[in-house]
Design an enzyme around this catalytic site. Sequence first.
Site, short mmCIF file in Angstrom:
data_model
loop_
_atom_site.label_atom_id
_atom_site.label_comp_id
_atom_site.label_asym_id
_atom_site.label_seq_id
_atom_site.Cartn_x
_atom_site.Cartn_y
_atom_site.Cartn_z
N GLY A 148 -10.64 6.09 2.07
CA GLY A 148 -11.99 6.64 1.89
C GLY A 148 -12.94 5.70 1.16
N GLU A 150 -4.31 4.60 5.93
CA GLU A 150 -3.76 5.95 6.08
C GLU A 150 -2.38 5.98 6.74
OE1 GLU A 150 -6.91 5.22 6.28
OE2 GLU A 150 -8.14 6.83 5.50
#
Length: 277
Positions: free
Chosen positions: A131, A154
């Site tokens: 993020g 991720e």
Amino acid sequence: MFVLRQCLTLGTKSSIRNFSATTNLVNLTINEDTGVAIMELNKPPVNSLNYELLEAMHRTLVKLENEKCPGMILTSSSRSTFSAGLDLLEMYKPTVDKARRFWSMLQNTWIKLYSTPYPTVAAINGHSPAGGCLLAMSCEHRIMVPDKMIGLNETQLGIVAPQWFQDCMRNIIGERQAEKALIAGRMFTSEEALKIGLVDELATDKEDLMQKAHDFLDEQMGLPPLARSVVKVGFRKDTLSKLINGREADIKMFLDNVFQPKVQESLENYIQMLKKK
Ligand SMILES: CCCCCCCCC/C=C/C(=O)SCCNC(=O)CCNC(=O)[C@H](O)C(C)(C)COP(=O)(O)OP(=O)(O)OC[C@H]1O[C@@H](n2cnc3c(N)ncnc32)[C@H](O)[C@@H]1OP(=O)(O)O
């Protein structure tokens, strides 16, 4: 030299004007002469993006838009980290309501940041995983200090970068590089990121970083603002519309995935690993 017109501190509840508050999550400094805003993330130790930080960012972005901000630098008060990405604790064993509220605020904040009419530059003064990388990629220009890491990692955590995270990366480094990076969940050093175009410039230190960020904005602010913003939003509209028209489906995708036992197990292991470091 910067003259502080205001130093707004945006905390968890209401916005307070306070030059010395220690609980502010976003420090906003606006240059009196140029109007340039510096939005500094300030959630120690690593600016993990929880609901409160995202909400403070969103409020700041709305304020900047309302006040016809001419340009903004996004940076961090942390010495090691620009942003550690989404707060893992928001995704670990949340209630459905909490998870939904969190994801919806992430969407709000990203839509605002990605679509600003004014120029934005990420002054990446530290690590920028997941993020954190999304925030940087949502700005128009990225400048990074050396010897830090950036990327969408991720996959390595056993989770999946949502489509709009992936689209942001694809828009910057192209289909082939993005596919390879996303499948592997690859983190890039600052120098590697420069090579593939994930960042635009390297800086020697924080001072150089901020100088280069101002130089970029000076150049952009010399362009006719309306034409500039129409072109910018035109380039970004497909990526934006995909999420704006599919917000509910995206929330459902998040909820369906985040509550999977395997995902929760991966998050638990990762949180434990970080704590033991
Ligand atoms: C199909 C679609 C499906 C949808 C499925 C869901 C899709 C979700 C998409 C996910 C996007 C994400 O952003 S997921 C987040 C990914 N983020 C990461 O992998 C970064 C993890 N963090 C790190 O690597 C490091 O902390 C790093 C940022 C480099 C800084 O290193 P430092 O040595 O300076 O600091 P550390 O000692 O590691 O960390 C300091 C403290 O901060 C905590 N901390 C670190 N990162 C944290 C984080 N992200 N959230 C919470 N807390 C964090 C640590 O546990 C420590 O806590 P104490 O020990 O208590 O002090």
